[in-house]
Design a protein around this motif. Structure first.
Motif, PDB file in Angstrom:
ATOM      1  N   SER A 124       3.221  -0.821   8.555  1.00 22.22           N
ATOM      2  CA  SER A 124       2.302   0.138   7.923  1.00 22.22           C
ATOM      3  C   SER A 124       1.588   0.488   8.255  1.00 22.22           C
ATOM      4  O   SER A 124       0.787   1.560   8.454  1.00 22.22           O
ATOM      5  N   TRP A 125       0.264  -0.987   9.344  1.00 20.29           N
ATOM      6  CA  TRP A 125      -0.885  -0.710   9.370  1.00 20.29           C
ATOM      7  C   TRP A 125      -0.624  -0.958  10.623  1.00 20.29           C
ATOM      8  O   TRP A 125      -1.371  -1.489  11.520  1.00 20.29           O
ATOM      9  N   ARG A 177      -0.365  -2.440  -0.079  1.00 24.64           N
ATOM     10  CA  ARG A 177      -0.628  -1.057   0.378  1.00 24.64           C
ATOM     11  C   ARG A 177      -1.051  -0.841  -0.165  1.00 24.64           C
ATOM     12  O   ARG A 177      -2.305   0.023  -0.262  1.00 24.64           O
ATOM     13  N   LEU A 190       3.300  -5.615   7.106  1.00 24.79           N
ATOM     14  CA  LEU A 190       1.969  -4.694   7.191  1.00 24.79           C
ATOM     15  C   LEU A 190       2.031  -4.162   8.593  1.00 24.79           C
ATOM     16  O   LEU A 190       1.202  -3.399   8.383  1.00 24.79           O
ATOM     17  N   ASN A 191       2.261  -4.397   9.331  1.00 26.98           N
ATOM     18  CA  ASN A 191       1.745  -4.661  11.348  1.00 26.98           C
ATOM     19  C   ASN A 191       3.433  -3.220  10.937  1.00 26.98           C
ATOM     20  O   ASN A 191       3.198  -2.087  12.331  1.00 26.98           O
ATOM     21  N   LEU A 202      -9.760  -2.149   6.765  1.00 26.58           N
ATOM     22  CA  LEU A 202      -8.724  -1.526   7.064  1.00 26.58           C
ATOM     23  C   LEU A 202      -8.926   0.190   7.011  1.00 26.58           C
ATOM     24  O   LEU A 202      -9.238   0.809   8.024  1.00 26.58           O
ATOM     25  N   LYS A 234      -2.702  -0.411  13.474  1.00 25.40           N
ATOM     26  CA  LYS A 234      -3.698  -0.347  14.399  1.00 25.40           C
ATOM     27  C   LYS A 234      -4.545  -1.047  13.111  1.00 25.40           C
ATOM     28  O   LYS A 234      -5.516  -1.995  13.827  1.00 25.40           O
ATOM     29  N   GLY A 235      -3.941  -1.932  12.530  1.00 19.52           N
ATOM     30  CA  GLY A 235      -5.091  -3.009  12.084  1.00 19.52           C
ATOM     31  C   GLY A 235      -4.441  -4.315  12.824  1.00 19.52           C
ATOM     32  O   GLY A 235      -5.049  -5.440  12.316  1.00 19.52           O
ATOM     33  N   THR A 238     -10.787  -3.503   2.119  1.00 20.90           N
ATOM     34  CA  THR A 238     -10.015  -2.695   2.079  1.00 20.90           C
ATOM     35  C   THR A 238     -11.307  -1.714   2.978  1.00 20.90           C
ATOM     36  O   THR A 238     -10.671  -0.550   3.965  1.00 20.90           O
ATOM     37  N   HIS A 285     -11.107  -0.040  10.866  1.00 23.09           N
ATOM     38  CA  HIS A 285      -9.310  -0.346  11.492  1.00 23.09           C
ATOM     39  C   HIS A 285      -9.985  -1.873  12.573  1.00 23.09           C
ATOM     40  O   HIS A 285      -9.665  -1.818  13.855  1.00 23.09           O
TER      41      HIS A 285
END
Length: 231
Positions: A58-59, A212, A55-56, A19, A61-62, A16, A22
């Motif tokens: 969804s995220w 998520r 996940l990429n 994330l 910028k992560g 968390t 960033h």
């Protein structure tokens, strides 16, 4: 899928925090054949690869990378011995540890299995990672496995004691079959033991949903803040 089978019932403070900042996300999938991908038609069809894709998406910028550290046939103690070599160098914020079925098949002493789980979680946390345990897969031969449910119970007891969430793979697969969404044959390889492309895809997508939700939940963020304040 019933929400109670998808939700992770413990916070993931390191994931968390990364994330929210960033930062690049590094996740290590530690496990045996169903992490390595026995039964998948290609490395891109394994659950770690599918999880990374989800996940990429969804995220974005992560910068998410899921490292597959599965080795076929390994016991919990053998995975524990690999942590410094195969997990720690990646400095992951999260480790997904799939274990239990090989220990049950080979009859590893329950007390030893319990200690290995405990030591592994402690070691993974020491390298700065959150931990999610993944329990056994559902397959026809499980009912005939001596003390099989006891290993699952032990995993859950250790998880509860140490505040580690469990990805309920066994219950999820059983639900998918009992609800007539799938059949055993459609979720397992021809050996009726290992997963196949379809079940690896399900596992990757459900795990992505779970992560998520865990990372976005205000309650999880508050718990993460409290955990950080105690450090």
């Amino acid at each position: 899928m019933p929400p109670e089978l998808v939700e992770l019932h413990a916070p993931l403070p390191n994931l968390t925090r990364a994330l929210n900042a960033h930062e690049p996300i590094r996740i290590v999938a530690l496990g045996s054949s169903s992490t390595w991908g026995t039964g998948a038609t290609s490395p891109e069809r394994t659950y770690p690869a599918r999880l990374e894709q989800e996940l990429n998406a969804s995220w974005p910028k992560g910068d998410v990378r899921v490292i597959n550290a599965g080795v076929r046939g390994q016991l919990a103690r053998e995975m524990l011995a690999r942590i410094d070599r195969d997990v720690a160098p990646f400095a992951p914020q999260l480790v997904l540890w799939q274990t239990g079925v090989n220990d049950a098949i080979r009859g590893v002493a329950i007390d030893s299995y319990r200690q290995q789980l405990t030591s592994g979680i402690e070691r993974l946390r020491a390298v700065g990672a959150d931990v999610v345990l993944i329990d056994q897969q559902f397959y026809p031969g499980f009912a005939k496995l001596k003390n099989g449910p006891l290993y699952m119970t032990t995993l859950r007891e250790v998880a509860a004691q140490l505040g580690v969430p469990v990805m309920q793979r066994f219950a999820i697969m059983k639900h998918l079959i009992s609800s007539a969404q799938f059949t055993t044959a459609s979720l397992l390889s021809p050996d009726q033991f290992h997963l196949n492309d379809r079940s690896y895809d399900c596992l990757g997508r459900i795990l992505a949903q779970s992560l998520r939700s865990a990372a976005a939940s205000p309650a999880r963020e508050q718990a993460a803040d409290k955990d950080n304040a105690r450090m």
